[in-house]
Scaffold this active site. Sequence first.
Site, PDB file in Angstrom:
ATOM      1  N   HIS A  38       0.978  -1.325   0.075  1.00 35.67           N
ATOM      2  CA  HIS A  38      -0.480  -0.355   0.007  1.00 35.67           C
ATOM      3  C   HIS A  38       0.695   1.376  -0.283  1.00 35.67           C
ATOM      4  O   HIS A  38       0.363   2.219  -0.744  1.00 35.67           O
ATOM      5  CB  HIS A  38      -0.746   0.177   1.142  1.00 35.67           C
ATOM      6  CG  HIS A  38      -1.872  -0.708   0.943  1.00 35.67           C
ATOM      7  ND1 HIS A  38      -2.177  -2.530   1.157  1.00 35.67           N
ATOM      8  CD2 HIS A  38      -3.501  -0.250   1.037  1.00 35.67           C
ATOM      9  CE1 HIS A  38      -3.595  -2.711   0.565  1.00 35.67           C
ATOM     10  NE2 HIS A  38      -4.123  -1.863   0.652  1.00 35.67           N
ATOM     11  N   LYS A 106      -9.487  -8.234   7.642  1.00 35.16           N
ATOM     12  CA  LYS A 106     -10.085  -7.919   8.999  1.00 35.16           C
ATOM     13  C   LYS A 106     -10.461  -7.195   9.624  1.00 35.16           C
ATOM     14  O   LYS A 106      -9.836  -5.990   9.756  1.00 35.16           O
ATOM     15  CB  LYS A 106      -9.410  -8.893   9.361  1.00 35.16           C
ATOM     16  CG  LYS A 106      -8.379  -8.893  10.512  1.00 35.16           C
ATOM     17  CD  LYS A 106      -7.687 -10.211  11.561  1.00 35.16           C
ATOM     18  CE  LYS A 106      -6.627  -9.699  11.851  1.00 35.16           C
ATOM     19  NZ  LYS A 106      -6.186  -8.607  13.173  1.00 35.16           N
TER      20      LYS A 106
END
Lengths: 199, 281
Positions: A38, A106
């Site tokens: 990222h 998650k």
Amino acid sequence: MEPKRLKIPLREGDVRALNVGDLVLLSGPVVSGRDRVHKFLFNERPGRESIPFDLSGGVLYHCGPIIRREDGGYRLIAAGPTTSQRVEIYEWWLIREYGLRGIMGKGGMGERTLRAMKESGCVYLHTIGGAAVYLAERIKRVVDGWMIEEFGAAEAMWLFEVEDFPAIVTMDARGGSLHRAVAEESRKRLVELLRPGGA
Amino acid sequence: MLKLKHGIVELYRKVATSLPPDVESALRKAYEEEYEGIAKEAMKTILDNIGLARERSRPICQDTGVPTFFVTLPRQVSQKELTRTILDATIEATEKVPLRPNAVDIITDRNSGNNTGRNFPLIYFEETDEHLLTVDLMLKGSGCENAGRLYRLPVEELNAQRDLDGVRKCVADAVFRAQGRGCPPYTLGVGIGAAKDQVTLLAKRQLLRRIGDRHEEDRISALEQRLVGELNRLGIGPMGFGGKTTVIDVKMDYNHRHPASYFVDVSVCCWANRRGRLVWG
């Protein structure tokens, strides 16, 4: 509840029809990426042509697997999700720039990501944290990897082929978020606990 | 030392691939008690995964954490030599179990590839008069490590004063802030005392205690018990999906504090509370 079977690449219509609480079973290619991927994509902004995998309509899985090199290929040992919130500052841009339709991980993500999901047509797919063997068994094959040397195997971008990979929609493309709902409800309970002498 | 190295590699394997019985039975109870719906489904997947990991001898979770050792050693054993043995065992276990290589250099951003590096793994020593060497290993994932918090009482916005009720409020706040990001149902370790470094380690050490045991001091024991009930009223539930079980236990301990300092550290452990002990003598 009957799970919805979805094929990747996902179409905008598939994704916009999903609601918080829907169970899905995914089949097709899934690309992994976590903190390093990222940061790199956001800061270096490589064009789509310089990334070896097609992210358009894709599902990006926040996962740093245990993976072994074997017989000229790779074998997956354990591959559960990692906490998504750490990439909150980058994800809105990745969704927009690369046309991702699913972010899988998650713990859920924040308002900025939720807005980008609504704008672009993307959902958050929650897998079960820690269920690393259970989930690895639903990944049929490791197709390839990118930035393995640079980021290390745990932080590289991997291309997996999944079959009936289970997830729960917890943020949808209509602005709904289970995480926001649970946080708001638990805040009320916290306020009760913080009263003098407690609840 | 060669035999001990082998013992530590096997300890790594056991801790990475199976849960202690007390943790597993607490999770089973949480599954049975949970409301129907996605929270119960999450607990079912967790239990299925525990079974699969044991059967296949593979790590329960891909994040095998920062390996953390608490060693109690007899006077005649050398700390230096034992550290060397632990490092060798770590390299071997990373390859054999396998563990995920998690040691990343701050300067170069390179992963060492074998779980060793500058103060990696973490090793804490204590001396004992006994003749037995005890090695406790904790593999705590970093999703939950990140969910831990340090408080300095008083905390105005929590209306938390410098007393045990203030401690209670800090723990509630820590769990609220963690939400589902650290993989609940959680086990919490709480440390109270005079200095930041001290309470952080004390909190983490509490995670070595068995689920269901209580502190010997009545007031601490009562607070542990009370917090289990109160935190489960937050409704965060398994995986943060909303539900009955947010924590399976709370473990607390304290040291003397300074008149000016009242630190509280909350160490959050995910459902995969992986710990194990090797006794060598």
